[in-house]
Scaffold this motif. Sequence first.
Motif, short mmCIF file in Angstrom:
data_model
loop_
_atom_site.label_atom_id
_atom_site.label_comp_id
_atom_site.label_asym_id
_atom_site.label_seq_id
_atom_site.Cartn_x
_atom_site.Cartn_y
_atom_site.Cartn_z
N ALA A 123 0.83 -1.21 0.00
CA ALA A 123 0.00 0.00 0.00
C ALA A 123 0.87 1.26 0.00
O ALA A 123 0.57 2.24 -0.69
CB ALA A 123 -0.93 -0.01 1.20
N PHE A 124 1.96 1.24 0.78
CA PHE A 124 2.87 2.38 0.81
C PHE A 124 3.48 2.64 -0.56
O PHE A 124 3.56 3.77 -1.03
CB PHE A 124 3.96 2.14 1.85
N VAL A 125 3.91 1.58 -1.24
CA VAL A 125 4.53 1.72 -2.57
C VAL A 125 3.52 2.25 -3.57
O VAL A 125 3.83 3.14 -4.38
CB VAL A 125 5.13 0.37 -3.03
N ILE A 126 2.29 1.77 -3.53
CA ILE A 126 1.27 2.24 -4.47
C ILE A 126 0.96 3.72 -4.23
O ILE A 126 0.85 4.50 -5.19
CB ILE A 126 0.00 1.37 -4.35
N CYS A 127 0.82 4.13 -2.98
CA CYS A 127 0.59 5.55 -2.68
C CYS A 127 1.74 6.42 -3.15
O CYS A 127 1.54 7.51 -3.70
CB CYS A 127 0.36 5.74 -1.19
N PHE A 128 2.96 5.96 -2.94
CA PHE A 128 4.13 6.72 -3.38
C PHE A 128 4.13 6.90 -4.89
O PHE A 128 4.40 7.98 -5.41
CB PHE A 128 5.40 6.01 -2.91
N LYS A 181 3.81 10.43 -7.05
CA LYS A 181 4.88 10.79 -8.00
C LYS A 181 4.29 11.06 -9.38
O LYS A 181 4.70 12.00 -10.06
CB LYS A 181 5.92 9.67 -8.05
N LYS A 182 3.34 10.25 -9.81
CA LYS A 182 2.73 10.43 -11.13
C LYS A 182 1.93 11.73 -11.17
O LYS A 182 2.00 12.47 -12.15
CB LYS A 182 1.82 9.25 -11.46
N CYS A 183 1.19 12.06 -10.13
CA CYS A 183 0.43 13.31 -10.09
C CYS A 183 1.36 14.51 -10.11
O CYS A 183 1.09 15.50 -10.79
CB CYS A 183 -0.45 13.36 -8.85
N LYS A 184 2.46 14.44 -9.41
CA LYS A 184 3.42 15.54 -9.39
C LYS A 184 4.08 15.70 -10.75
O LYS A 184 4.28 16.81 -11.22
CB LYS A 184 4.49 15.28 -8.32
N LYS A 185 4.35 14.59 -11.42
CA LYS A 185 4.98 14.64 -12.73
C LYS A 185 4.05 15.29 -13.76
O LYS A 185 4.48 16.08 -14.58
CB LYS A 185 5.34 13.21 -13.17
N ASN A 186 2.76 14.99 -13.71
CA ASN A 186 1.82 15.56 -14.66
C ASN A 186 1.51 17.01 -14.37
O ASN A 186 1.17 17.75 -15.28
CB ASN A 186 0.52 14.74 -14.66
N SER A 187 1.61 17.45 -13.14
CA SER A 187 1.26 18.82 -12.81
C SER A 187 2.32 19.82 -13.25
O SER A 187 2.04 21.01 -13.35
CB SER A 187 1.02 18.96 -11.31
N ASN A 188 3.55 19.38 -13.53
CA ASN A 188 4.60 20.29 -13.94
C ASN A 188 4.56 20.63 -15.42
O ASN A 188 5.28 21.50 -15.86
CB ASN A 188 5.97 19.70 -13.61
N LYS A 189 3.72 19.96 -16.18
CA LYS A 189 3.65 20.23 -17.62
C LYS A 189 2.66 21.35 -17.88
O LYS A 189 1.64 21.48 -17.23
CB LYS A 189 3.21 18.99 -18.38
N SER A 190 2.96 22.15 -18.87
CA SER A 190 2.03 23.17 -19.32
C SER A 190 1.85 23.01 -20.82
O SER A 190 2.79 22.72 -21.55
CB SER A 190 2.54 24.57 -18.99
N GLU A 191 0.62 23.19 -21.26
CA GLU A 191 0.32 22.99 -22.67
C GLU A 191 -0.04 24.33 -23.29
O GLU A 191 -0.88 25.06 -22.77
CB GLU A 191 -0.85 22.02 -22.82
N ILE A 192 0.59 24.65 -24.40
CA ILE A 192 0.35 25.89 -25.11
C ILE A 192 -0.16 25.53 -26.50
O ILE A 192 0.45 24.75 -27.21
CB ILE A 192 1.64 26.72 -25.23
#
Length: 82
Positions: free
Chosen positions: A14-19, A23-34
Amino acid sequence: MSFLGCVMFLVFLAFVICFMIKKKCKKNSNKSEIVRVDEHYKMNEAIVEGPHGPEAVVLSVEDDVHIEDLVKKGEKKWEKTV
């Protein structure tokens, strides 16, 4: 003792899945689309005249659309101001 081992394994899983989800949510939030869209219309009108005045009107419309997608990752740029 095997019951305690199963519980510890499930907690670790469960800890690994939450981590990984965080990480995936943080990775997607740094992108910006123009998206850049350039649209141009060109209209031409031609009137053909006959012996008794205008007989036919020819209207031609050209639509020119350019769509450009830019996806940039969140990067910090350091600029030196003088």
